[in-house]
Write an enzyme that holds these catalytic residues in place. Structure first.
Site, PDB file in Angstrom:
ATOM      1  N   LYS A 195     -13.350  -0.689   6.020  1.00 28.04           N
ATOM      2  CA  LYS A 195     -13.979  -1.681   4.769  1.00 28.04           C
ATOM      3  C   LYS A 195     -15.274  -2.844   5.397  1.00 28.04           C
ATOM      4  O   LYS A 195     -16.016  -2.806   4.827  1.00 28.04           O
ATOM      5  CB  LYS A 195     -12.896  -2.553   4.142  1.00 28.04           C
ATOM      6  CG  LYS A 195     -11.729  -1.667   3.851  1.00 28.04           C
ATOM      7  CD  LYS A 195     -12.012  -0.396   2.656  1.00 28.04           C
ATOM      8  CE  LYS A 195     -10.952   0.132   2.119  1.00 28.04           C
ATOM      9  NZ  LYS A 195      -9.939   0.885   3.283  1.00 28.04           N
ATOM     10  N   ASP A 223      -0.839  -5.520   9.223  1.00 22.74           N
ATOM     11  CA  ASP A 223      -1.742  -4.773   8.761  1.00 22.74           C
ATOM     12  C   ASP A 223      -3.150  -5.084   8.313  1.00 22.74           C
ATOM     13  O   ASP A 223      -3.005  -6.135   7.213  1.00 22.74           O
ATOM     14  CB  ASP A 223      -1.241  -3.616   7.632  1.00 22.74           C
ATOM     15  CG  ASP A 223      -2.168  -2.541   7.418  1.00 22.74           C
ATOM     16  OD1 ASP A 223      -3.448  -2.571   7.545  1.00 22.74           O
ATOM     17  OD2 ASP A 223      -1.727  -1.706   6.622  1.00 22.74           O
ATOM     18  N   TRP A 273       1.037  -1.005  -0.190  1.00 22.01           N
ATOM     19  CA  TRP A 273       0.060  -0.041   0.097  1.00 22.01           C
ATOM     20  C   TRP A 273       0.938   1.241  -0.090  1.00 22.01           C
ATOM     21  O   TRP A 273       1.856   1.252   0.886  1.00 22.01           O
ATOM     22  CB  TRP A 273      -0.832  -0.192   1.332  1.00 22.01           C
ATOM     23  CG  TRP A 273      -1.773   1.020   1.455  1.00 22.01           C
ATOM     24  CD1 TRP A 273      -2.673   1.559   0.257  1.00 22.01           C
ATOM     25  CD2 TRP A 273      -2.164   1.611   2.815  1.00 22.01           C
ATOM     26  NE1 TRP A 273      -3.486   2.528   0.754  1.00 22.01           N
ATOM     27  CE2 TRP A 273      -3.189   2.630   2.398  1.00 22.01           C
ATOM     28  CE3 TRP A 273      -1.507   1.768   3.964  1.00 22.01           C
ATOM     29  CZ2 TRP A 273      -3.646   3.797   3.184  1.00 22.01           C
ATOM     30  CZ3 TRP A 273      -2.100   2.470   4.966  1.00 22.01           C
ATOM     31  CH2 TRP A 273      -3.046   3.426   4.565  1.00 22.01           C
ATOM     32  N   ALA A 291      -6.682  -4.872   7.279  1.00 20.38           N
ATOM     33  CA  ALA A 291      -7.702  -3.697   6.857  1.00 20.38           C
ATOM     34  C   ALA A 291      -8.902  -4.357   6.205  1.00 20.38           C
ATOM     35  O   ALA A 291      -9.952  -3.700   6.052  1.00 20.38           O
ATOM     36  CB  ALA A 291      -7.089  -2.803   6.041  1.00 20.38           C
TER      37      ALA A 291
END
Length: 394
Positions: free
Chosen positions: A243, A208, A127, A210
Site C-alpha cells: 500500500k 500486522d 482481515w 499493512a
C-alpha cells in the site's frame, strides 16, 4: 486422486469485482477491492518507485538469488522505517516474504512451530485472510470484541475484557494502524491499556502493519507498534509495502521477530530462514530492492514521503466530503465516524441486506459486511454514494 478434492468457498471480493465489471451502469461505484485509486480511478506507480526502478535497471548486473531471508539492506531499511530504534537492531530477526500476506503466513507457521497449542486472539472483525490461514493451519482462533456496530467505533471495554482471558503462550493479533476492515482505531491511552494486558497475561503480541503512512502519518502510524515492542519481551511484526509504496504486484513484505536478547535473535533468524526455505526458498527481490533503494536515498525518500502524504490527505479529504454530504442529506451527525476512521477502509455497520440493496438499486459495490474502500471514491461519486446510503435507510 484429484476426484477427492472438494470445492473451496469462492473469494467474495473477487466475485464482487466480476459483478462490478459486468454491471453496465455508468454511475456504478467500486468500493470493494482493497487498492488505492487516485481521482481518475488509476492506481499509479509512485514517482520514487519509477526512479528507483530506473536506478536499479542501470546498476544491476545479476539476477542471482539473494539469501534465504532476502537482501539484508531491505530488512535494515524496513526495520528502521517501522521501529525507528525502539529496540536494539541486534534483537530483531527478519525475513523478506511475498507480500504482507506472506509475512502473516510465516508468522503463523512460526507460532505453530514454537507453541503447537497456542491460541491466536483475533479482532472481531478482522482481515478475512487472517482467519482463513489460521483455519488452514488448524490453529485455535479466539475472537475478541472490537467493532461496535452502534457507535461505529471500538468496543474497547469488550476488547479489554476478552484480551484479559489470554495466557502466556497465547498470541494476540493486533492491527498496527488503519484497522482492516473497520477503519476504527485505538487512541494512545487505549494502546497503553492493551500493553498493560500484554504484560499482565504474558501473551505475545503479533502486529500486522499493512498501512503505515495511510492513517495519521508515517511516524504516527508506527507509534503503537514501537511502544509495544519496547514494552514486552517478544513480538512478531508482519509489515507490507504493497500500500504505502504502491507495489502491490511485486509482493513485498517483511516478517520481524523481536526477542529479548541477541542469543534469541540468532535462533529466530535461523528459524525464519528455515521457514522461507520450506515455503518458497528465496523471497522475491525486485520490490524489496525498490524499497531499500528509496529508503537509502535521501532524495528518493523525500519524494516518496511527499507523495505518500498526498495519498493520505486525499483519503482524509474524501472521508470529510462523504461525512459532510451525509450530514447535509440526513440532517444528522450520525455519519461523523467516517471522518474519524483512518486508512483505506470504513465499515458502515449495516446489514448484508442493505449492502445488497445498495448494489442492486444503486450500483454501489462493497463487501457484504459493509466494508468500503474510501480510496475507491472521488468527488463525483461521493454524492452518489451519500444519496444511496440515505435512500436505502442506513
Amino acid at each position: 486422486m484429484f476426484e477427492t478434492l472438494k470445492a473451496q468457498p469462492a473469494d467474495k471480493i473477487l466475485a464482487l469485482m466480476q459483478m462490478y465489471k459486468d454491471d453496465p451502469r455508468e454511475t456504478k461505484v467500486d468500493l470493494g477491492v482493497g487498492v488505492y485509486k487516485d481521482a481518475t480511478g488509476l492506481t499509479p506507480v509512485m514517482r520514487a518507485v519509477k526512479a528507483a526502478e530506473h536506478k536499479i535497471w542501470e546498476a544491476q548486473d545479476s539476477k542471482v538469488y539473494t539469501g534465504l531471508a532476502g537482501d539484508p539492506a531491505f530488512a535494515d531499511a524496513m526495520i528502521d522505517l517501522v521501529l525507528d530504534g525502539a529496540v536494539p537492531r541486534a534483537t530483531v530477526a527478519a525475513a523478506a516474504t511475498p507480500g504482507g500476506t506472506g509475512a502473516v503466513r510465516q508468522a503463523f507457521e512460526l507460532i505453530q512451530m514454537a507453541k503447537p497449542d497456542a491460541r491466536v486472539f483475533v479482532s472481531d472483525p478482522t482481515w478475512p485472510n487472517h482467519l482463513s490461514m489460521l483455519k488452514y493451519l488448524n490453529i485455535e482462533i479466539v475472537p475478541y470484541r472490537y467493532f461496535d456496530n452502534e457507535t461505529r467505533g471500538v468496543d474497547f471495554d469488550g476488547m479489554l475484557a476478552d484480551l484479559k482471558t489470554a495466557h502466556a503462550g497465547d498470541v494476540i493479533l493486533l492491527h498496527g494502524c488503519c484497522h482492516n476492515p473497520t477503519g476504527a482505531n485505538l487512541n494512545a491511552t487505549e494502546w497503553d491499556a492493551v500493553i498493560d494486558v500484554l504484560q499482565s497475561t504474558g501473551a505475545t503480541p503479533m502486529i500486522d502493519i499493512a498501512y503505515q503512512g495511510f492513517g495519521d502519518g508515517l511516524q504516527e502510524d508506527a507509534a503503537a507498534t514501537r511502544k509495544i515492542v519496547s514494552s514486552v519481551p517478544e513480538c512478531l511484526i508482519a509489515a507490507s509495502c504493497s500500500k504505502n509504496f504502491g507495489i502491490y504486484r511485486e509482493r513485498t513484505g517483511l516478517l520481524m521477530a523481536v526477542a529479548s536478547d541477541a542469543t534469541a535473535h540468532d535462533l529466530n533468524q535461523q528459524t525464519l530462514a528455515y521457514l522461507n526455505r520450506q515455503n518458497f526458498s528465496f523471497p522475491p527481490d525486485h520490490g524489496a530492492r525498490v524499497v531499500s533503494t528509496i529508503l537509502n536515498d535521501a532524495t528518493l525518500k523525500a519524494d516518496w514521503m511527499a507523495e505518500l502524504e498526498e495519498v493520505r490527505n486525499a483519503m482524509l479529504d474524501l472521508r470529510q466530503q462523504l461525512a459532510d454530504e451525509l450530514q447535509r442529506l440526513s440532517g444528522s451527525d450520525r455519519f461523523g465516524f467516517l471522518a474519524q476512521h483512518r486508512g483505506m477502509f470504513s465499515r458502515l455497520g449495516t446489514t448484508p441486506e442493505k449492502v445488497e440493496q445498495l448494489r442492486t438499486e444503486h450500483g454501489i459495490y462493497m463487501v457484504g459486511d459493509s466494508r468500503m474502500n474510501i480510496a475507491g471514491l472521488n468527488t463525483k461519486s461521493v454524492p452518489i454514494l451519500a444519496q444511496a446510503i440515505i435512500d436505502v435507510g442506513i
